[in-house]
Design a protein around this motif. Sequence first.
Motif, PDB file in Angstrom:
ATOM      1  N   MET A   1       0.991  -1.418   0.099  1.00  0.00           N
ATOM      2  CA  MET A   1      -0.160  -0.232   0.122  1.00  0.00           C
ATOM      3  C   MET A   1       1.203   1.383  -0.296  1.00  0.00           C
ATOM      4  SD  MET A   1      -2.978   1.442   2.499  1.00  0.00           S
ATOM      5  CE  MET A   1      -1.663   1.466   4.463  1.00  0.00           C
ATOM      6  N   THR A   2       0.924   2.056  -0.688  1.00  0.00           N
ATOM      7  CA  THR A   2       1.379   3.521  -0.965  1.00  0.00           C
ATOM      8  C   THR A   2       0.042   4.405  -0.515  1.00  0.00           C
ATOM      9  OG1 THR A   2       2.153   2.660  -2.677  1.00  0.00           O
ATOM     10  CG2 THR A   2       2.927   4.863  -2.396  1.00  0.00           C
ATOM     11  N   LEU A   3       0.751   5.430   0.452  1.00  0.00           N
ATOM     12  CA  LEU A   3       0.206   6.356   1.121  1.00  0.00           C
ATOM     13  C   LEU A   3       0.138   7.911   0.326  1.00  0.00           C
ATOM     14  CD1 LEU A   3       1.121   5.964   4.763  1.00  0.00           C
ATOM     15  CD2 LEU A   3      -0.646   5.316   3.562  1.00  0.00           C
ATOM     16  N   GLU A   4      -0.378   8.665   0.617  1.00  0.00           N
ATOM     17  CA  GLU A   4      -0.321  10.077  -0.585  1.00  0.00           C
ATOM     18  C   GLU A   4       0.998  10.393  -0.567  1.00  0.00           C
ATOM     19  OE1 GLU A   4      -2.861  13.290   1.316  1.00  0.00           O
ATOM     20  OE2 GLU A   4      -3.342  13.820  -0.837  1.00  0.00           O
ATOM     21  N   ASN A   5       1.169  11.057   1.150  1.00  0.00           N
ATOM     22  CA  ASN A   5       2.605  11.065   1.347  1.00  0.00           C
ATOM     23  C   ASN A   5       3.918  10.378   0.202  1.00  0.00           C
ATOM     24  OD1 ASN A   5       3.652   8.818   2.263  1.00  0.00           O
ATOM     25  ND2 ASN A   5       3.992  10.301   4.862  1.00  0.00           N
ATOM     26  N   GLY A   6       3.736   8.917  -0.028  1.00  0.00           N
ATOM     27  CA  GLY A   6       4.555   8.211  -0.817  1.00  0.00           C
ATOM     28  C   GLY A   6       5.378   6.796   0.399  1.00  0.00           C
ATOM     29  N   GLU A   7       4.667   7.148   1.142  1.00  0.00           N
ATOM     30  CA  GLU A   7       5.036   6.002   2.834  1.00  0.00           C
ATOM     31  C   GLU A   7       4.465   4.388   2.020  1.00  0.00           C
ATOM     32  OE1 GLU A   7       4.796   4.487   7.124  1.00  0.00           O
ATOM     33  OE2 GLU A   7       3.879   6.782   6.362  1.00  0.00           O
ATOM     34  N   ARG A   8       5.385   3.813   1.480  1.00  0.00           N
ATOM     35  CA  ARG A   8       5.020   2.517   1.288  1.00  0.00           C
ATOM     36  C   ARG A   8       4.840   1.278   2.747  1.00  0.00           C
ATOM     37  NH1 ARG A   8       3.966  -0.773  -2.811  1.00  0.00           N
ATOM     38  NH2 ARG A   8       4.562  -3.384  -2.136  1.00  0.00           N
ATOM     39  N   ILE A   9       3.893   0.740   2.649  1.00  0.00           N
ATOM     40  CA  ILE A   9       3.647  -0.358   3.672  1.00  0.00           C
ATOM     41  C   ILE A   9       3.183  -2.114   3.197  1.00  0.00           C
ATOM     42  CG2 ILE A   9       2.384  -1.300   5.506  1.00  0.00           C
ATOM     43  CD1 ILE A   9       1.731   1.940   6.083  1.00  0.00           C
ATOM     44  N   ASP A  10       3.930  -3.018   3.403  1.00  0.00           N
ATOM     45  CA  ASP A  10       4.210  -3.816   2.808  1.00  0.00           C
ATOM     46  C   ASP A  10       3.018  -4.497   3.887  1.00  0.00           C
ATOM     47  OD1 ASP A  10       5.676  -3.981   0.601  1.00  0.00           O
ATOM     48  OD2 ASP A  10       7.793  -3.855   2.177  1.00  0.00           O
TER      49      ASP A  10
END
Length: 168
Positions: A1-10
């Motif tokens: 999942m990629t958040l609006e701020n660009g952070e990615r969470i597997d």
Amino acid sequence: MTLENGERIDAATVIWTAGARASALTAQIPGQHDAVGRLHVDRTLKAKGVDAVFATGDCAHAATDDDGNVAMMSCQHAMNLGRSAGHNAAADLLGEAMIDYAQPKYVTCLDLGPWGAVYTEGWDRQVVLSGAEAKALKTRINTEWIYPPTGERAEILASADPLRIVVA
């Protein structure tokens, strides 16, 4: 999942909820609204400051008790709100006494798939049942307690009784 701020969470599974909102129709009614658009109502479910409008279900910001708790946007509250608002709207038209809505007992029952479910009581959600036992309760809630009446007059009238408590 990629958040609006660009952070990615597997993650193997992602569940996203956007939250609930009251019907856009509530914006057409003057008075105080809460952060999700619900109308603030008095204990009879009449919109505060609006003499001829009753609100119910997901459109009512209604006190459930005297402790500051407010009805959730859920079937548990909507069903009892609907019975009370319907009774009071009719009573108001007929010049009869209205009743105060109250629903001090709060429960949750969350189905967790094949594992079972979790059933809690109280606004602090104390676990009372879990696993298969809670799953059986959740199944009963979904297939019996909150299921519409069959169409027989007596059952329909009984289901509309504002003093009838179904889930909590």
